[in-house]
Motif scaffolding. Sequence first.
Motif, PDB file in Angstrom:
ATOM      1  N   ASP A 316       0.829  -1.212   0.000  1.00  0.00           N
ATOM      2  CA  ASP A 316       0.000   0.000   0.000  1.00  0.00           C
ATOM      3  C   ASP A 316       0.859   1.255   0.000  1.00  0.00           C
ATOM      4  OD1 ASP A 316      -2.259  -1.552   0.034  1.00  0.00           O
ATOM      5  OD2 ASP A 316      -2.540  -1.431   2.208  1.00  0.00           O
ATOM      6  N   MET A 317       1.897   1.249   0.806  1.00  0.00           N
ATOM      7  CA  MET A 317       2.777   2.418   0.885  1.00  0.00           C
ATOM      8  C   MET A 317       3.531   2.602  -0.422  1.00  0.00           C
ATOM      9  SD  MET A 317       3.575   4.745   3.224  1.00  0.00           S
ATOM     10  CE  MET A 317       3.336   3.979   4.831  1.00  0.00           C
ATOM     11  N   ARG A 318       3.980   1.510  -1.002  1.00  0.00           N
ATOM     12  CA  ARG A 318       4.717   1.583  -2.268  1.00  0.00           C
ATOM     13  C   ARG A 318       3.826   2.120  -3.384  1.00  0.00           C
ATOM     14  NH1 ARG A 318       6.297  -3.237  -2.076  1.00  0.00           N
ATOM     15  NH2 ARG A 318       4.842  -4.204  -3.544  1.00  0.00           N
ATOM     16  N   GLU A 319       2.609   1.621  -3.463  1.00  0.00           N
ATOM     17  CA  GLU A 319       1.678   2.077  -4.500  1.00  0.00           C
ATOM     18  C   GLU A 319       1.312   3.535  -4.305  1.00  0.00           C
ATOM     19  OE1 GLU A 319      -1.601  -0.601  -4.344  1.00  0.00           O
ATOM     20  OE2 GLU A 319      -0.586  -2.181  -5.506  1.00  0.00           O
ATOM     21  N   SER A 320       1.146   3.945  -3.059  1.00  0.00           N
ATOM     22  CA  SER A 320       0.820   5.342  -2.779  1.00  0.00           C
ATOM     23  C   SER A 320       1.955   6.265  -3.199  1.00  0.00           C
ATOM     24  CB  SER A 320       0.529   5.510  -1.290  1.00  0.00           C
ATOM     25  OG  SER A 320       0.261   6.854  -0.979  1.00  0.00           O
ATOM     26  N   LEU A 321       3.187   5.845  -2.943  1.00  0.00           N
ATOM     27  CA  LEU A 321       4.346   6.651  -3.317  1.00  0.00           C
ATOM     28  C   LEU A 321       4.446   6.791  -4.824  1.00  0.00           C
ATOM     29  CD1 LEU A 321       6.947   8.144  -2.580  1.00  0.00           C
ATOM     30  CD2 LEU A 321       8.125   5.934  -2.559  1.00  0.00           C
ATOM     31  N   TRP A 322       4.304   5.664  -5.542  1.00  0.00           N
ATOM     32  CA  TRP A 322       4.393   5.716  -6.997  1.00  0.00           C
ATOM     33  C   TRP A 322       3.265   6.568  -7.589  1.00  0.00           C
ATOM     34  CZ3 TRP A 322       8.849   5.078  -8.642  1.00  0.00           C
ATOM     35  CH2 TRP A 322       9.674   4.042  -8.229  1.00  0.00           C
ATOM     36  N   LYS A 323       2.097   6.500  -6.975  1.00  0.00           N
ATOM     37  CA  LYS A 323       0.967   7.290  -7.471  1.00  0.00           C
ATOM     38  C   LYS A 323       1.256   8.776  -7.348  1.00  0.00           C
ATOM     39  CE  LYS A 323      -2.793   7.263  -5.018  1.00  0.00           C
ATOM     40  NZ  LYS A 323      -4.052   6.772  -4.389  1.00  0.00           N
ATOM     41  N   GLN A 324       1.846   9.177  -6.235  1.00  0.00           N
ATOM     42  CA  GLN A 324       2.177  10.587  -6.043  1.00  0.00           C
ATOM     43  C   GLN A 324       3.305  11.034  -6.982  1.00  0.00           C
ATOM     44  OE1 GLN A 324       0.342  12.590  -4.219  1.00  0.00           O
ATOM     45  NE2 GLN A 324      -0.931  10.799  -3.740  1.00  0.00           N
ATOM     46  N   LEU A 325       4.278  10.154  -7.204  1.00  0.00           N
ATOM     47  CA  LEU A 325       5.364  10.490  -8.133  1.00  0.00           C
ATOM     48  C   LEU A 325       4.849  10.613  -9.554  1.00  0.00           C
ATOM     49  CD1 LEU A 325       8.233   8.187  -6.780  1.00  0.00           C
ATOM     50  CD2 LEU A 325       8.032  10.667  -6.540  1.00  0.00           C
ATOM     51  N   ASN A 326       3.944   9.726  -9.943  1.00  0.00           N
ATOM     52  CA  ASN A 326       3.363   9.789 -11.292  1.00  0.00           C
ATOM     53  C   ASN A 326       2.531  11.049 -11.474  1.00  0.00           C
ATOM     54  OD1 ASN A 326       4.498   7.366 -12.126  1.00  0.00           O
ATOM     55  ND2 ASN A 326       2.756   6.147 -11.407  1.00  0.00           N
ATOM     56  N   LYS A 327       1.790  11.443 -10.437  1.00  0.00           N
ATOM     57  CA  LYS A 327       0.997  12.669 -10.509  1.00  0.00           C
ATOM     58  C   LYS A 327       1.903  13.870 -10.730  1.00  0.00           C
ATOM     59  CE  LYS A 327      -3.108  11.587  -7.739  1.00  0.00           C
ATOM     60  NZ  LYS A 327      -3.842  11.922  -6.491  1.00  0.00           N
ATOM     61  N   ARG A 328       3.010  13.889 -10.007  1.00  0.00           N
ATOM     62  CA  ARG A 328       3.947  15.011 -10.118  1.00  0.00           C
ATOM     63  C   ARG A 328       4.575  15.044 -11.513  1.00  0.00           C
ATOM     64  NH1 ARG A 328       6.248  18.403  -6.624  1.00  0.00           N
ATOM     65  NH2 ARG A 328       8.299  19.282  -7.076  1.00  0.00           N
ATOM     66  N   THR A 329       4.919  13.868 -12.042  1.00  0.00           N
ATOM     67  CA  THR A 329       5.517  13.804 -13.373  1.00  0.00           C
ATOM     68  C   THR A 329       4.551  14.295 -14.439  1.00  0.00           C
ATOM     69  OG1 THR A 329       6.865  11.908 -12.699  1.00  0.00           O
ATOM     70  CG2 THR A 329       6.604  12.295 -15.060  1.00  0.00           C
ATOM     71  N   VAL A 330       3.301  13.842 -14.344  1.00  0.00           N
ATOM     72  CA  VAL A 330       2.279  14.264 -15.310  1.00  0.00           C
ATOM     73  C   VAL A 330       2.040  15.764 -15.220  1.00  0.00           C
ATOM     74  CG1 VAL A 330      -0.162  14.072 -15.915  1.00  0.00           C
ATOM     75  CG2 VAL A 330       1.145  12.016 -15.361  1.00  0.00           C
ATOM     76  N   SER A 331       2.021  16.295 -13.990  1.00  0.00           N
ATOM     77  CA  SER A 331       1.802  17.727 -13.789  1.00  0.00           C
ATOM     78  C   SER A 331       2.927  18.547 -14.406  1.00  0.00           C
ATOM     79  CB  SER A 331       1.691  18.020 -12.297  1.00  0.00           C
ATOM     80  OG  SER A 331       1.561  19.403 -12.064  1.00  0.00           O
ATOM     81  N   GLN A 332       4.170  18.085 -14.224  1.00  0.00           N
ATOM     82  CA  GLN A 332       5.309  18.805 -14.793  1.00  0.00           C
ATOM     83  C   GLN A 332       5.277  18.778 -16.317  1.00  0.00           C
ATOM     84  OE1 GLN A 332       8.693  16.927 -12.963  1.00  0.00           O
ATOM     85  NE2 GLN A 332       8.642  18.242 -11.142  1.00  0.00           N
ATOM     86  N   LYS A 333       4.910  17.618 -16.889  1.00  0.00           N
ATOM     87  CA  LYS A 333       4.820  17.514 -18.349  1.00  0.00           C
ATOM     88  C   LYS A 333       3.743  18.432 -18.887  1.00  0.00           C
ATOM     89  CE  LYS A 333       6.572  12.781 -18.860  1.00  0.00           C
ATOM     90  NZ  LYS A 333       6.242  11.394 -19.286  1.00  0.00           N
ATOM     91  N   THR A 334       2.623  18.545 -18.156  1.00  0.00           N
ATOM     92  CA  THR A 334       1.534  19.418 -18.590  1.00  0.00           C
ATOM     93  C   THR A 334       1.967  20.859 -18.570  1.00  0.00           C
ATOM     94  OG1 THR A 334      -0.082  17.859 -17.669  1.00  0.00           O
ATOM     95  CG2 THR A 334      -0.856  20.087 -18.130  1.00  0.00           C
ATOM     96  N   GLN A 335       2.712  21.262 -17.538  1.00  0.00           N
ATOM     97  CA  GLN A 335       3.200  22.630 -17.445  1.00  0.00           C
ATOM     98  C   GLN A 335       4.184  22.933 -18.568  1.00  0.00           C
ATOM     99  OE1 GLN A 335       4.798  23.116 -13.518  1.00  0.00           O
ATOM    100  NE2 GLN A 335       2.811  23.031 -12.508  1.00  0.00           N
ATOM    101  N   VAL A 336       5.072  21.996 -18.869  1.00  0.00           N
ATOM    102  CA  VAL A 336       6.039  22.198 -19.950  1.00  0.00           C
ATOM    103  C   VAL A 336       5.331  22.335 -21.281  1.00  0.00           C
ATOM    104  CG1 VAL A 336       7.890  21.106 -21.265  1.00  0.00           C
ATOM    105  CG2 VAL A 336       7.912  21.008 -18.777  1.00  0.00           C
ATOM    106  N   SER A 337       4.301  21.502 -21.516  1.00  0.00           N
ATOM    107  CA  SER A 337       3.530  21.563 -22.763  1.00  0.00           C
ATOM    108  C   SER A 337       2.810  22.904 -22.876  1.00  0.00           C
ATOM    109  CB  SER A 337       2.519  20.413 -22.809  1.00  0.00           C
ATOM    110  OG  SER A 337       3.166  19.175 -22.760  1.00  0.00           O
ATOM    111  N   ALA A 338       2.275  23.397 -21.766  1.00  0.00           N
ATOM    112  CA  ALA A 338       1.550  24.658 -21.770  1.00  0.00           C
ATOM    113  C   ALA A 338       2.488  25.815 -22.088  1.00  0.00           C
ATOM    114  CB  ALA A 338       0.876  24.887 -20.422  1.00  0.00           C
ATOM    115  N   VAL A 339       3.694  25.773 -21.533  1.00  0.00           N
ATOM    116  CA  VAL A 339       4.679  26.822 -21.798  1.00  0.00           C
ATOM    117  C   VAL A 339       5.118  26.794 -23.255  1.00  0.00           C
ATOM    118  CG1 VAL A 339       7.004  27.615 -21.268  1.00  0.00           C
ATOM    119  CG2 VAL A 339       5.487  26.913 -19.422  1.00  0.00           C
ATOM    120  N   SER A 340       5.322  25.567 -23.778  1.00  0.00           N
ATOM    121  CA  SER A 340       5.766  25.421 -25.166  1.00  0.00           C
ATOM    122  C   SER A 340       4.688  25.933 -26.138  1.00  0.00           C
ATOM    123  CB  SER A 340       6.058  23.947 -25.466  1.00  0.00           C
ATOM    124  OG  SER A 340       7.091  23.496 -24.627  1.00  0.00           O
ATOM    125  N   ALA A 341       3.417  25.696 -25.816  1.00  0.00           N
ATOM    126  CA  ALA A 341       2.325  26.148 -26.679  1.00  0.00           C
ATOM    127  C   ALA A 341       2.213  27.664 -26.654  1.00  0.00           C
ATOM    128  CB  ALA A 341       1.027  25.505 -26.206  1.00  0.00           C
TER     129      ALA A 341
END
Length: 341
Positions: A316-341
């Motif tokens: 449970d702890m491992r899955e929770s950690l990966w979920k938070q890391l994936n959320k952060r990665t997706v958020s950063q990619k979205t911000q980079v895409s928005a800046v590039s556009a």
Amino acid sequence: MCSHISFSACLGKSSSIMPEGNHSVVTEFILTGFPGLHPKYQGLASAVLFLVYSLTLIGNATIVFLFVIDCSLHKPMYYIILNLSACDILFSTTTLPKIISKYWFQSETISFTACFVQMYFVHYLGTVNSYILFLMALDRYLAICHPLRYSLVLKKSTICILSIIAWIVANAGSLMLVIRAYPLPYCASNIINHCYCDHIGITMLACTDRAPYGFPAFILAMVMLLGPLSFIIFSYCCIIIAVLKIANLQGRLKSLSTCSTQLIVISLYYFPRCFVYLASNVGIKFSADMRVVIIMLYSLCPPMINPLIYCLRSKDMRESLWKQLNKRTVSQKTQVSAVSA
């Protein structure tokens, strides 16, 4: 109590009563840190201690963060882990900043009152840690040996109440040590051969017979530390017997895997202490340097390693950690895409 020091040393040797004379009253203490450490290695030692402190804070703060934001972790076992992480953060913060400042800024002195405050928290948090490990063993004992009663007996509210009781009850013994040691006459040496203030280090400097203070402290340490350890040994013996009764091999392995995390954490906490205790009683002597190193290793390494164990061994702890890391990665990619556009 004496959970972060050698047990046999709690008895100590009764220091001879010093005659009244022209002794200066101690107003501050000097922490030697690692007594035999060569000056050229002090920078390295402080860097290692700072790294240990940083990793301890980051790891345990991550556990607290995941628990707060992920409702799936709001289970009895993770409430216990939350308490252990809080205790680890507090203990490391109580002991490490002062010894790091000694090597970084040559700040080796600590005021008389501050030393007793540190002593109180060292023994208090050590006792709380022991009680929290007791709760861990209780959780696994009920989950494996009495699975049908587990959800009825060990509710979240029950764990919260037991945790609060642990934090409150642990206060009594530590406060008693301070109350008895603080008024003693300190007019001899003010040098403590340790990285932090503890009961033995302080009371050995008193200009009076230490036996009336050392023996009760030793008895208190045995009760506070070995009491929970006795139940832990009993519970895991019951767990092993219960697991061996499971006919299916996969069922055995699954049952053992559910308590392996707690067993590793408990082993890291108790085994080194038991080793020091047994070694001292069979006549194995440690130099002052080695003693301080061993105490620091078994006091500070578990708080640093525990979060890693939780994240690697707890699904449970491992899955929770990966979920938070994936959320952060997706958020950063979205911000980079928005800046590039």
